[in-house]
Design a protein around this motif. Structure first.
Motif, PDB file in Angstrom:
ATOM      1  N   ARG A  13       0.832  -1.206   0.000  1.00 33.35           N
ATOM      2  CA  ARG A  13       0.000   0.000   0.000  1.00 33.35           C
ATOM      3  C   ARG A  13       0.860   1.247   0.000  1.00 33.35           C
ATOM      4  O   ARG A  13       0.622   2.177  -0.775  1.00 33.35           O
ATOM      5  CB  ARG A  13      -0.926   0.017   1.232  1.00 33.35           C
ATOM      6  N   GLU A  14       1.863   1.271   0.869  1.00 37.35           N
ATOM      7  CA  GLU A  14       2.702   2.459   0.985  1.00 37.35           C
ATOM      8  C   GLU A  14       3.486   2.709  -0.301  1.00 37.35           C
ATOM      9  O   GLU A  14       3.564   3.845  -0.785  1.00 37.35           O
ATOM     10  CB  GLU A  14       3.663   2.303   2.173  1.00 37.35           C
ATOM     11  N   CYS A  15       4.046   1.655  -0.858  1.00 32.43           N
ATOM     12  CA  CYS A  15       4.842   1.809  -2.081  1.00 32.43           C
ATOM     13  C   CYS A  15       3.977   2.259  -3.252  1.00 32.43           C
ATOM     14  O   CYS A  15       4.370   3.127  -4.030  1.00 32.43           O
ATOM     15  CB  CYS A  15       5.549   0.499  -2.422  1.00 32.43           C
ATOM     16  N   LEU A  16       2.790   1.657  -3.381  1.00 32.56           N
ATOM     17  CA  LEU A  16       1.919   2.026  -4.482  1.00 32.56           C
ATOM     18  C   LEU A  16       1.422   3.467  -4.332  1.00 32.56           C
ATOM     19  O   LEU A  16       1.356   4.211  -5.322  1.00 32.56           O
ATOM     20  CB  LEU A  16       0.724   1.075  -4.549  1.00 32.56           C
ATOM     21  N   THR A  17       1.097   3.861  -3.113  1.00 32.51           N
ATOM     22  CA  THR A  17       0.641   5.229  -2.883  1.00 32.51           C
ATOM     23  C   THR A  17       1.716   6.232  -3.247  1.00 32.51           C
ATOM     24  O   THR A  17       1.447   7.260  -3.892  1.00 32.51           O
ATOM     25  CB  THR A  17       0.218   5.421  -1.416  1.00 32.51           C
ATOM     26  N   LEU A  18       2.960   5.936  -2.871  1.00 33.89           N
ATOM     27  CA  LEU A  18       4.067   6.833  -3.212  1.00 33.89           C
ATOM     28  C   LEU A  18       4.307   6.872  -4.714  1.00 33.89           C
ATOM     29  O   LEU A  18       4.518   7.928  -5.306  1.00 33.89           O
ATOM     30  CB  LEU A  18       5.341   6.384  -2.495  1.00 33.89           C
ATOM     31  N   LEU A  19       4.255   5.701  -5.339  1.00 35.87           N
ATOM     32  CA  LEU A  19       4.517   5.600  -6.774  1.00 35.87           C
ATOM     33  C   LEU A  19       3.453   6.314  -7.595  1.00 35.87           C
ATOM     34  O   LEU A  19       3.756   7.124  -8.476  1.00 35.87           O
ATOM     35  CB  LEU A  19       4.577   4.125  -7.182  1.00 35.87           C
ATOM     36  N   ILE A  20       2.204   6.014  -7.312  1.00 33.66           N
ATOM     37  CA  ILE A  20       1.115   6.582  -8.090  1.00 33.66           C
ATOM     38  C   ILE A  20       0.815   8.016  -7.673  1.00 33.66           C
ATOM     39  O   ILE A  20       0.392   8.836  -8.494  1.00 33.66           O
ATOM     40  CB  ILE A  20      -0.153   5.715  -7.955  1.00 33.66           C
ATOM     41  N   GLY A  21       1.056   8.328  -6.406  1.00 35.01           N
ATOM     42  CA  GLY A  21       0.760   9.665  -5.924  1.00 35.01           C
ATOM     43  C   GLY A  21       1.523  10.745  -6.647  1.00 35.01           C
ATOM     44  O   GLY A  21       1.021  11.863  -6.840  1.00 35.01           O
ATOM     45  N   THR A  22       2.733  10.437  -7.083  1.00 28.18           N
ATOM     46  CA  THR A  22       3.526  11.437  -7.809  1.00 28.18           C
ATOM     47  C   THR A  22       2.937  11.714  -9.190  1.00 28.18           C
ATOM     48  O   THR A  22       3.108  12.812  -9.732  1.00 28.18           O
ATOM     49  CB  THR A  22       4.979  10.957  -7.967  1.00 28.18           C
ATOM     50  N   GLN A  23       2.254  10.732  -9.769  1.00 31.53           N
ATOM     51  CA  GLN A  23       1.662  10.899 -11.092  1.00 31.53           C
ATOM     52  C   GLN A  23       0.254  11.508 -11.026  1.00 31.53           C
ATOM     53  O   GLN A  23      -0.219  12.093 -12.000  1.00 31.53           O
ATOM     54  CB  GLN A  23       1.583   9.540 -11.801  1.00 31.53           C
ATOM     55  N   PHE A  24      -0.400  11.354  -9.882  1.00 34.69           N
ATOM     56  CA  PHE A  24      -1.757  11.878  -9.714  1.00 34.69           C
ATOM     57  C   PHE A  24      -1.814  12.716  -8.436  1.00 34.69           C
ATOM     58  O   PHE A  24      -2.444  12.318  -7.448  1.00 34.69           O
ATOM     59  CB  PHE A  24      -2.766  10.734  -9.652  1.00 34.69           C
ATOM     60  N   PRO A  25      -1.167  13.869  -8.447  1.00 37.98           N
ATOM     61  CA  PRO A  25      -1.089  14.673  -7.217  1.00 37.98           C
ATOM     62  C   PRO A  25      -2.441  15.215  -6.757  1.00 37.98           C
ATOM     63  O   PRO A  25      -2.575  15.623  -5.605  1.00 37.98           O
ATOM     64  CB  PRO A  25      -0.141  15.816  -7.614  1.00 37.98           C
ATOM     65  N   HIS A  26      -3.440  15.215  -7.634  1.00 40.08           N
ATOM     66  CA  HIS A  26      -4.754  15.738  -7.258  1.00 40.08           C
ATOM     67  C   HIS A  26      -5.609  14.694  -6.555  1.00 40.08           C
ATOM     68  O   HIS A  26      -6.701  15.001  -6.096  1.00 40.08           O
ATOM     69  CB  HIS A  26      -5.488  16.240  -8.502  1.00 40.08           C
ATOM     70  N   PHE A  27      -5.107  13.459  -6.448  1.00 37.93           N
ATOM     71  CA  PHE A  27      -5.860  12.416  -5.755  1.00 37.93           C
ATOM     72  C   PHE A  27      -5.648  12.511  -4.247  1.00 37.93           C
ATOM     73  O   PHE A  27      -4.540  12.777  -3.786  1.00 37.93           O
ATOM     74  CB  PHE A  27      -5.420  11.023  -6.210  1.00 37.93           C
ATOM     75  N   GLU A  28      -6.712  12.266  -3.506  1.00 34.84           N
ATOM     76  CA  GLU A  28      -6.615  12.141  -2.045  1.00 34.84           C
ATOM     77  C   GLU A  28      -6.717  10.659  -1.712  1.00 34.84           C
ATOM     78  O   GLU A  28      -7.720  10.027  -2.007  1.00 34.84           O
ATOM     79  CB  GLU A  28      -7.732  12.924  -1.367  1.00 34.84           C
ATOM     80  N   TRP A  29      -5.662  10.099  -1.115  1.00 34.37           N
ATOM     81  CA  TRP A  29      -5.591   8.658  -0.882  1.00 34.37           C
ATOM     82  C   TRP A  29      -5.986   8.284   0.537  1.00 34.37           C
ATOM     83  O   TRP A  29      -5.584   8.932   1.501  1.00 34.37           O
ATOM     84  CB  TRP A  29      -4.173   8.149  -1.149  1.00 34.37           C
ATOM     85  N   HIS A  30      -6.753   7.216   0.657  1.00 33.63           N
ATOM     86  CA  HIS A  30      -7.069   6.598   1.939  1.00 33.63           C
ATOM     87  C   HIS A  30      -6.661   5.131   1.843  1.00 33.63           C
ATOM     88  O   HIS A  30      -6.652   4.546   0.758  1.00 33.63           O
ATOM     89  CB  HIS A  30      -8.558   6.719   2.257  1.00 33.63           C
ATOM     90  N   GLN A  31      -6.319   4.524   2.978  1.00 33.26           N
ATOM     91  CA  GLN A  31      -5.842   3.143   2.976  1.00 33.26           C
ATOM     92  C   GLN A  31      -6.639   2.275   3.950  1.00 33.26           C
ATOM     93  O   GLN A  31      -7.075   2.750   5.007  1.00 33.26           O
ATOM     94  CB  GLN A  31      -4.356   3.080   3.358  1.00 33.26           C
ATOM     95  N   ALA A  32      -6.805   1.016   3.573  1.00 30.07           N
ATOM     96  CA  ALA A  32      -7.467   0.036   4.433  1.00 30.07           C
ATOM     97  C   ALA A  32      -6.744  -1.294   4.306  1.00 30.07           C
ATOM     98  O   ALA A  32      -6.175  -1.606   3.261  1.00 30.07           O
ATOM     99  CB  ALA A  32      -8.936  -0.124   4.044  1.00 30.07           C
ATOM    100  N   SER A  33      -6.760  -2.084   5.381  1.00 28.23           N
ATOM    101  CA  SER A  33      -6.039  -3.358   5.394  1.00 28.23           C
ATOM    102  C   SER A  33      -6.969  -4.571   5.360  1.00 28.23           C
ATOM    103  O   SER A  33      -6.510  -5.700   5.228  1.00 28.23           O
ATOM    104  CB  SER A  33      -5.137  -3.451   6.626  1.00 28.23           C
TER     105      SER A  33
END
Length: 206
Positions: A13-33
């Motif tokens: 989750r953390e790696c994907l959020t960091l990876l994709i977050g740089t390409q989609f800075p307008h997204f607000e991310w939430h995480q669940a396990s």
């Protein structure tokens, strides 16, 4: 746009959020396990798109969890993000109404393309999986394209250019180009050859 990334592996989750977050800075991310956290977050935040793993802990099998999401949050777009590429699993997921199926084995560029598609309301399934899937019902497959797009797709398969299609359907060439672009987006393809292959496998054309 608000996205929920649900996976029971925190590092993923953390790696994907960091990876994709740089390409989609307008997204607000939430995480669940797990599925319980998925519902908790969805009750707390107006999430637009949920990327969910099928193997998360939960009280019910994943198909029941997807049905529960659809019933409780009818406007939520759900996309599967999974290491499983079994054709029967993919078929079942789409029959439940998911907007995409993203294998975890995708490269970075294709992953970004997939998320861009589903976040814009389109459907994504990687090209290499189309041939592995059982042929979906004509009714389900055709729901991916509007009636006009199906007509344009048939003319594309016959080898007509955008200009020829515009003349035959009495449309402007720019309108045809927009239809072609939307067809590519809906089918998750990038050119006419891939679109024709996908359309044949989905029953749009013979």
């Amino acid at each position: 746009m608000k996205l929920l990334l649900a996976d029971d592996h925190a590092m993923f989750r953390e790696c994907l959020t960091l990876l994709i977050g740089t390409q989609f800075p307008h997204f607000e991310w939430h995480q669940a396990s797990d599925w319980h956290e998925v519902h908790h977050i969805l009750n707390q935040h107006p999430i637009d798109l949920a990327l969910v793993d099928l193997g998360m802990p939960g009280h019910h099998p994943w198909p029941d969890e997807i049905r529960r999401l659809s019933a409780t949050f009818p406007t939520l777009a759900v996309c599967i993000l999974s290491a499983t590429t079994a054709p029967e699993v993919i078929q079942s997921a789409f029959q439940l109404g998911v907007k995409g199926y993203i294998p975890k084995l995708l490269g970075t560029e294709e992953l970004q393309h997939a998320i861009a598609l589903v976040s814009s309301g389109k459907t994504y399934l990687p090209n290499q999986l189309w041939g592995e899937m059982p042929k979906p019902s004509i009714c389900h497959a055709k729901s991916m394209l509007t009636q006009r797009q199906q007509t344009v797709m048939q003319l594309l398969a016959q080898g007509h250019s955008n200009k020829q299609i515009s003349l035959q359907l009495n449309l402007t060439e720019s309108t045809v180009k927009r239809h072609v672009h939307n067809i590519f987006q809906s089918l998750g393809v990038r050119n006419r050859v891939e679109a024709i292959k996908s359309a044949r496998q989905n029953g749009f054309i013979a």
